[in-house]
Design a protein around this motif. Structure first.
Motif: not given
Length: 824
Positions: A62-69, A309-313
């Motif tokens: 219900r409260d999604p988060s940015a999922n970082l590496p 997130v894409r760039r960090v991954a």
């Protein structure tokens, strides 16, 4: 960065409070928050787990988060500037979710790859761990959100972590395990520190003299020291030590018992004042105190978050092998029309983007390797085969297969049941994994709750035998179309960590035969009968459904066929939630299931095979010298597949270098994480990771710092200028390849004939350089004085042994390209 509140302001606020009010502030208000206190102008402060994304107070879809590496992936970037961006993103996420204090970073060391929480920590090296952690902390706190460096100290394992006693000599403790904490306290000015569960040399860390003597006394820490959750176990010893805050609440070892201890003179009130003063200072820093406001943090759009997130991954992906096939390296791949790609493996869809436990968040979207490579190469050019199944447990049900009974809308219906069977509240959810803490639904008081009922309709996408079940700790009942098929108490094994009940809970299930399109109603009831009225309540349960599976042999045969028909086979192997998580340690480095066999058989079917390893910690790769290309991707966050497409096609360099030495297999000399008679002996001393391999003249699979790009480099001159206080190593490199690239310049020190025991070689500094083909570039790598120092236990101080140090420049800890000498 917010200014500190003047001491006079804090003293005035303290003077308003009674002893009872002060002691109340020293224990959490609930699972995540601290108490408010109107008399001091203090509002409620909220904490949140945050190593791979800020969770917030809710722990569900219900409260999604940015999922970082994961932190191992972040450390693999070796890039302070990029991690500064990560810290600012975490701050934006925290403010979006109303969070004041992020419970990260975790800077415990990679002492052993068997540690279950390995993925949540940065590196085996204290310098690298301290630098990347400090970069994230500075950025978070520049935006007015508190960071919490954890877990102080030597919490490098999960087995019996609540009680185990770490035995470690003082020099090793100072030079390795305390070192990244010291960097983050002194250089980054962190606002909070979390004390670990374990003991060190006989004393539990929430009562340890290290808090007062080292953290406060030597390092000058002026922030809040909080307990790990439920780690505070005593009244007087913890209160007279350096622990300021016991979490969670509202119960704990303090309260009225501590008030009585102060009144009776067993605990000085001055100590209580110091604890509360620190809490008020933290409140001022995050804008929770009267006269202060939370610092504005610009919100991020979803597109901005996804792009970072894409760039960090991609920056953390480590290319460890890229051999020639037909006269040219396999990678990068041509992404134009006509390239046929076979994507194979249990982690190809879905991939694993993050580890279990404190680092787990629910995200708004997730690109698997299959998704990303279809986007990159075109769906028509990509075929897919599962290959094998690597899990033994029934997986969490795919929400896409579930619908609410009667209405038919996607999701499940939830009913909260009272003691007499009455409905206290209802809810509808779109997930299949549920964690409730603090609150269930409006109108549901924890003391009144007797059960939770989850009802849904499963629609079978294909014909076959499904596995349907439930996971959790407690009494469970499952009915299928009204027939009870499971009715049993699910319990953890004796001695299991409580977090295992969340991350690897016991489960029960049954096989169900369904035709394609057939529906079955599932009613899952979790009876609540094991809580104590008036305390916090955490209820966790999963609805489990596995789709039909023909077996490994049939799946591998299909993978061979798909691979043989493609130009390139990409095999995505790795670990899963049964292997890597908070709450338990690993038993083996071997990939689960028949994944090694899958790799070999796909390679035999197609020599142009790329293996992508999706694991947060090292795994054994017995095929590593046979497969032409191997890419380590860690747990890389929600943009996994898109970042993978970028790197495999060469749109982006594989930017990572190993933050930890990668062992060959379980026969390597790896420290044990299993207590013996309640103790974990750090008998290897200073020789952790690459240091152990160098000392014993052993060869790992890959050294700390190893990683390839898509160009080549040659090291030329190396020179050292300055003295021990301001040394700078200048290194001249040349890009000898055919494309622009980026190289990590690593500087190590060694000391022959030292009067004290030393590692054979230790990391002293690093820097990135970029250059075009044929271009020379100079890397200037500063070395801190601490790089030359060792801790003199007798003197109780850091000292430099005069003499000659070898300054070694390399591509990894085991690949030295240039060397000079430096007189100190």
């Amino acid at each position: 960065m917010p200014e500190n509140a003047p001491d006079s302001t804090l003293e005035a606020l303290l003077a308003r409070l009674t002893l009872e009010q002060k002691v109340r502030l020293m224990t959490g208000a609930d699972f995540w928050a601290l108490h408010d206190e109107p008399a001091a102008g203090l509002r409620r402060m909220v904490t949140s787990d945050g190593p791979a994304g800020v969770r917030g107070e809710l722990w569900d879809e219900r409260d999604p988060s940015a999922n970082l590496p994961s932190p191992t992936a972040l450390a693999a970037t070796w890039d302070d500037a990029l991690l500064d961006e990560v810290g600012h993103l975490l701050a934006a996420e925290a403010r979006r979710k109303g969070v004041d204090v992020v419970l990260a970073p975790t800077v415990n060391l990679h002492r052993s790859p068997y540690g279950g929480r390995h993925f949540e920590c940065f590196s085996e090296d204290p310098l690298l761990s301290g630098r990347v952690g400090a970069a994230i902390v500075r950025a978070l706190q520049d935006d007015g959100v508190a960071a919490t460096v954890k877990h102080l100290v030597a919490n490098d394992f999960e087995t019996d972590r609540l009680t185990a006693d770490v035995r470690v000599d003082e020099r090793t403790l100072r030079e390795l395990y305390l070192a990244p904490f010291e960097t983050i306290v002194r250089d980054a000015g962190v606002w909070a520190v979390m004390a670990a569960y374990n003991r060190v040399d006989g004393t539990t860390m929430t009562e340890s003299p290290l808090l007062r003597d080292v953290l406060h006394g030597e390092w000058g820490f002026d922030g809040v020291t909080m307990s790990d959750w439920y780690a505070a176990r005593s009244t007087e010893a913890a209160a007279t030590g350096g622990l300021d805050l016991a979490m969670p609440g509202p119960t704990g070892p303090w309260g009225d018992t501590l008030v009585d201890a102060v009144r009776e003179g067993r605990v000085p009130e001055e100590r209580i004042d110091d604890h509360v003063r620190r809490i008020l200072r933290l409140a001022a820093r995050v804008g929770a105190l009267e006269g202060t406001q939370p610092q504005p943090v610009p919100p991020r759009t979803p597109d901005e978050t996804h792009a970072l997130v894409r760039r960090v991954a991609a920056a953390g992906f480590v290319l460890v092998r890229n051999a020639d096939v037909d006269g040219a390296p396999v990678l990068p791949l041509a992404s134009g029309a006509g390239t046929r790609l076979a994507v194979i493996g249990p982690n190809a869809h879905p991939g694993r983007t993050l580890g279990g436990g404190s680092a787990f968040v629910f995200t708004d979207r997730e690109a698997s390797p299959l998704d990303g490579l279809r986007d990159t190469f075109g769906a028509a050019a990509v075929t897919y085969a599962e290959g094998v199944r690597s899990h033994h447990r029934i997986g969490i049900a795919d929400p896409a297969l579930l619908s609410v009974p009667e209405s038919g809308v996607p999701g499940v219906a939830i009913r909260f049941v009272g003691g007499d069977g009455e409905t206290l509240a209802t809810d509808e959810r779109v997930g299949a994994a549920f964690n409730w803490n603090n609150a269930f639904a409006p109108g549901v008081e924890p003391d009144a709750l007797a059960g939770v009922e989850v009802s849904t309709v499963l629609t079978a996408p294909v014909a076959g035998t499904y596995q349907v079940g439930a996971s959790g700790v407690g009494l469970f009942r499952i009915a299928l179309d009204g027939d009870v098929v499971v009715d049993r108490l699910l319990e953890l094994p004796e001695g299991a960590d409580p977090v295992e009940g969340l991350m690897r809970p016991p489960q029960a299930g049954v096989p169900v035969e369904l035709e394609a399109g057939e529906q079955v109603r599932i009613d899952l009831v979790r009876t609540i009968k094991d809580h104590v009225p008036g305390t916090d309540l955490l209820v966790s349960l999963q609805l489990n459904v596995d789709l039909p599976y023909a077996g490994d042999e049939a799946a591998i045969t299909e993978a061979e066929r798909v691979a043989a028909d493609a130009d390139v086979a990409v095999v995505v192997v790795g670990t899963n939630e049964e292997v890597e998580s908070e709450g338990f340690d690993r038993d083996t480095l071997a990939l689960p299931g028949r994944q090694d066999e899958l790799v070999r058989r796909v390679l035999a079917a197609n020599p142009r095979t790329v293996v992508v390893v999706n694991a947060g910690a090292p795994v054994a790769m017995p095929w590593r010298n046979d497969v032409p290309a191997t890419l380590l991707t860690w747990f890389p966050g929600q943009e996994y597949g898109h970042a993978l497409g970028d790197v495999l096609t060469g749109a982006v360099e594989p930017g990572g270098r190993l933050p930890t030495t990668w062992p060959v297999d379980d026969t390597d000399p790896l420290p044990s994480v299993r207590p013996v008679d309640g103790r974990v002996a750090y008998a290897e001393g200073l020789h952790v990771g690459h240091r152990r391999y160098l000392r014993d003249r052993l060869q790992p699979a890959y050294w700390l710092g190893h990683g390839l790009g898509y160009t080549t480099w040659q090291h030329h001159d190396v020179d050292v200028r300055g003295g021990a206080d301001d040394a700078v190593v200048d290194v001249v490199l040349r890009n000898t390849g055919s494309r622009r690239g980026r190289e990590l310049v690593q500087v190590y020190l060694s000391r022959a004939k030292s009067a004290v025991e030393r590692p054979a070689r230790w990391l002293a500094g690093y820097a990135w350089v970029e250059a075009d083909p044929g271009e020379n570039v100079v890397a200037a790598v500063p070395l801190a004085r601490r790089a030359f120092e060792h801790f003199d236990v007798d003197a109780g101080a850091w000292v430099v042994e005069p003499g000659t140090f070898a300054v070694e420049v390399g591509r990894s800890a085991g690949d030295i390209a240039a060397r000079t000498w430096f007189e100190v």
